[in-house]
Design an enzyme around this catalytic site. Structure first.
Site, PDB file in Angstrom:
ATOM      1  N   ASP A  11      31.207  35.872  29.083  1.00 38.19           N
ATOM      2  CA  ASP A  11      32.528  35.976  28.488  1.00 38.19           C
ATOM      3  C   ASP A  11      32.769  36.986  27.840  1.00 38.19           C
ATOM      4  O   ASP A  11      32.450  37.236  26.759  1.00 38.19           O
ATOM      5  CB  ASP A  11      32.755  34.386  27.651  1.00 38.19           C
ATOM      6  N   GLU A  71      33.849  35.493  33.129  1.00 36.67           N
ATOM      7  CA  GLU A  71      35.465  34.982  33.127  1.00 36.67           C
ATOM      8  C   GLU A  71      36.092  36.206  33.091  1.00 36.67           C
ATOM      9  O   GLU A  71      35.996  37.383  32.646  1.00 36.67           O
ATOM     10  CB  GLU A  71      35.540  34.501  31.656  1.00 36.67           C
ATOM     11  N   ASP A 144      32.796  31.314  21.576  1.00 39.49           N
ATOM     12  CA  ASP A 144      32.777  32.270  22.708  1.00 39.49           C
ATOM     13  C   ASP A 144      31.430  32.013  23.437  1.00 39.49           C
ATOM     14  O   ASP A 144      31.500  32.320  24.506  1.00 39.49           O
ATOM     15  CB  ASP A 144      32.803  33.658  21.936  1.00 39.49           C
TER      16      ASP A 144
END
Length: 196
Positions: A11, A71, A144
């Site tokens: 991410d 992502e 995260d």
């Protein structure tokens, strides 16, 4: 013998880059690692990009992932933030490509949908579901890291839906292998009736 593969999920972010690794054996996934690269203390945007690149290379060289799931940045109103996120994603992708590892992008909604069945799930809901799926004892304070892991798990769920042996080197290869699904263009550039 069942082939094992390792999926690295990322991410990308310029404040925090979350990442997670899973090992896949047949149709079973196993948790390997979950962590984050904290970039808050750095002011220089270019230094942050360098650190993202270096950390991604380090993860690749340490764990030898077979595939990377990343992502994709979502579209926000702040163009400057979007640009920075795109750059962060780009350097993480460049790190993977420099080691010739296949990369798949997933939209945040698609990842949430794959994990929780709800494309609008909260970070907390995604994290709790991952904890249940992978038997994690605790969750990190900052979620995260779980977003990175979620990208890897999403890729695992989606890889089963891909027909093995169907890889396309480009649009021409796709058209050639799917000629039964397309029709030639008419002289004026319109499309004739497409066969179903």
């Amino acid at each position: 013998m069942t082939k094992e593969k390792i999926i690295l999920g990322i991410d990308p972010g310029t404040t925090i880059m979350g990442f997670g690794l899973i090992k896949v054996t047949g149709k079973t996934m196993q948790f390997m690692q979950l962590n984050e690269l904290d970039l808050k203390k750095y002011d220089d945007h270019y230094l942050k990009l360098k650190l993202i690149f270096e950390r991604t290379i380090e993860l690749i060289d340490t764990h030898n992932p077979d595939e990377i799931a990343i992502e994709a940045p979502f579209f926000g109103k702040n163009v400057q933030s979007m640009l920075k996120l795109g750059r962060a994603q780009g350097v993480a992708m460049a790190a993977g490509l420099s080691r010739e590892i296949p990369i798949t992008e997933y939209l945040p909604k698609k990842i949430k949908m794959a994990i929780t069945g709800n494309g609008n799930a909260s970070k907390e809901q995604v994290a709790k579901m991952l904890q249940s799926l992978l038997g994690l004892k605790t969750l990190p304070k900052n979620l995260d890291a779980t977003d990175g892991l979620a990208a890897a798990v999403c890729h695992f769920y989606n890889s089963g839906k891909v027909t093995v042996g169907k890889s396309y080197s480009g649009w021409d290869a796709f058209v050639k292998q799917n000629s039964h699904r397309t029709s030639p263009l008419t002289p004026k550039g319109g499309i004739k009736n497409i066969k179903k």
